[in-house]
Enzyme design. Structure first.
Site, PDB file in Angstrom:
ATOM      1  N   GLU A  73      35.483  38.186  38.784  1.00 29.05           N
ATOM      2  CA  GLU A  73      34.596  37.038  38.888  1.00 29.05           C
ATOM      3  C   GLU A  73      33.628  37.289  40.032  1.00 29.05           C
ATOM      4  OE1 GLU A  73      36.419  33.454  40.589  1.00 29.05           O
ATOM      5  OE2 GLU A  73      38.253  34.622  40.911  1.00 29.05           O
ATOM      6  N   ASP A  86      48.851  29.723  39.933  1.00 30.14           N
ATOM      7  CA  ASP A  86      48.523  30.909  40.717  1.00 30.14           C
ATOM      8  C   ASP A  86      48.148  30.490  42.129  1.00 30.14           C
ATOM      9  OD1 ASP A  86      45.296  30.984  40.821  1.00 30.14           O
ATOM     10  OD2 ASP A  86      45.899  30.381  38.809  1.00 30.14           O
TER      11      ASP A  86
END
Length: 226
Positions: free
Chosen positions: A115, A24
């Site tokens: 997150e 990613d």
């Protein structure tokens, strides 16, 4: 008989261990060698598209084009800011700026990145119930627009603290579990397994290393929605 049994067992072990390398990226990786990544065995990449409702990753378009040209299965991700606007509003923004899905066999369902964010409270000032409601609003809006539920990226610590280890998404949203280690560790939220494991914060050809939990055929099925 003994030979047959051993062969069968070897096949089962191979099936259990089947994985696919991926990675990613975001604008922090200004230049990515997608072709080299593909030739080394990578078959998918998840690319940052948006944050909140006012940020588009400046490299998203070029990254997406490069990944497509290299033959990689690709998809976008959205970095969530649950304190700034509703989940539905952020899903709409993500969809409008690269986070969509189509049944072309090379597009992953979008991913929501959950997150802590620098300079923000760990759980963005939301209670566990409010956070679950926020995520559900994002997920439901994405599903209503695309027919797919978004993948959820998180880690055990954040999910446990900020959602109360909610099991509300275990049967609908594929889990992308962040744990930079040699093993997956404890899986949160009632998920029986992770769909993708972000196992390291470095990858040779850029970004973070991701491991799809299954064969290439299963990865393709995830992209197709089958």
């Amino acid at each position: 008989m003994k030979s047959f049994v051993l062969t069968a067992l070897a096949g089962l072990v191979g099936a259990v261990q089947a994985t696919v390398q991926g990675f990613d990226i975001s604008h922090y990786q200004g230049s990515v060698n997608f072709a080299r990544a593909y030739s080394s065995g990578a078959r998918f990449v998840i690319i940052k598209a948006t944050e909140g409702t006012n940020y588009i990753d400046p490299k998203f378009s070029s990254h997406y084009t490069g990944a497509t040209s290299a033959g990689l299965i690709r998809g976008g991700y959205h970095f969530a800011h649950p304190d700034s606007s509703s989940g539905a509003a952020q899903a709409d923004y993500f969809l409008a700026h690269g986070g969509g899905w189509s049944k072309d066999g090379i597009t992953l369902p979008g991913m929501i990145d959950l997150e802590s964010s620098s300079g923000k409270a760990t759980c963005y000032g939301l209670s566990t119930s409010a956070m679950v409601s926020w995520i559900k609003a994002f997920s439901d809006r994405y599903h209503s627009k695309t027919g797919r539920y978004p993948m959820i990226y998180t880690n055990y610590s954040w999910w446990s603290k900020c959602t109360g280890n909610s099991k509300s998404f275990a049967t609908t949203n594929p889990l992308v579990l962040a744990r930079w280690s040699s093993s997956v560790g404890t899986i949160p939220g009632g998920w029986s397994y992770q769909t993708i494991w972000q196992n390291a914060d470095t990858y040779t050809y850029g970004g973070d290393s991701d491991i799809f939990n299954g064969s290439l055929d299963r990865l393709k099925a995830l992209a197709k929605g089958s």
